[in-house]
Design a protein around this motif. Structure first.
Motif, short mmCIF file in Angstrom:
data_model
loop_
_atom_site.label_atom_id
_atom_site.label_comp_id
_atom_site.label_asym_id
_atom_site.label_seq_id
_atom_site.Cartn_x
_atom_site.Cartn_y
_atom_site.Cartn_z
N ALA A 144 -6.68 66.59 8.40
CA ALA A 144 -7.46 67.22 7.25
C ALA A 144 -6.20 67.83 6.13
CB ALA A 144 -8.45 68.47 7.45
N GLU A 162 -4.60 69.70 2.53
CA GLU A 162 -4.98 70.27 1.30
C GLU A 162 -3.49 70.60 0.52
OE1 GLU A 162 -5.58 74.90 1.63
OE2 GLU A 162 -6.77 73.81 3.42
N GLU A 172 -7.10 66.08 -0.47
CA GLU A 172 -8.05 66.61 0.41
C GLU A 172 -9.21 65.49 0.65
OE1 GLU A 172 -10.74 70.48 1.23
OE2 GLU A 172 -9.47 70.61 -0.53
N LYS A 173 -9.70 65.19 -0.59
CA LYS A 173 -10.68 64.14 -0.72
C LYS A 173 -10.39 62.73 0.10
CE LYS A 173 -14.05 61.75 -3.63
NZ LYS A 173 -14.80 61.43 -4.83
N ASP A 226 -10.41 63.37 3.66
CA ASP A 226 -11.71 63.66 4.08
C ASP A 226 -12.41 62.16 4.10
OD1 ASP A 226 -11.51 66.14 4.11
OD2 ASP A 226 -12.67 66.85 2.40
#
Length: 124
Positions: free
Chosen positions: A101, A103, A111-112, A115
């Motif tokens: 994960a 950021e 992040e996306k 994800d």
């Protein structure tokens, strides 16, 4: 669709010479450790460094650049992070287990991106 050509204008403002570029968390890892990727401005060149709580040595490609990385190059760096085999202590290689994960305040799509990658791997 992700903008893989996106490149931040700069990592550094005013007199700042070191910034936290990306935080990585490996939830599937036995330790679930965080690895922080820093960018340092040294004599006009950007040096990248990966740091964890235990001071393990990681190898990044690219390890330096004269300009901020494109989103594509950042993803390549993060997906290719390696443990320095000359400095391995214990089971540090298990820290990088799974899909991280991520950021970053410099790369809003990171992040996306991770994800979605975690979701497609069934890790959410």
């Amino acid at each position: 669709m992700f903008d893989f050509k996106f490149t931040p204008e700069s990592y550094f403002e005013n007199e700042v010479t070191s910034v936290l570029l990306v935080k990585l968390q490996y939830p599937e890892s036995q330790w679930g450790e965080q690895i922080s990727i820093y960018a340092h401005s040294i004599e006009g060149k950007i040096q990248f460094e990966a740091v964890d709580f235990y001071g393990n040595e990681f190898i990044l490609y690219p390890s330096s650049s004269f300009e901020p990385l494109s989103f594509e190059d950042l993803v390549y760096m993060l997906e290719g992070i390696q443990v320095n085999q000359d400095e391995v202590e214990g089971n540090v290689e298990f820290t990088l287990y799974g899909v991280p994960a991520a950021e970053s305040s410099f790369y809003p799509e990171v992040e996306k991106y991770f994800d979605e990658k975690r979701e497609s791997a069934g890790l959410t």
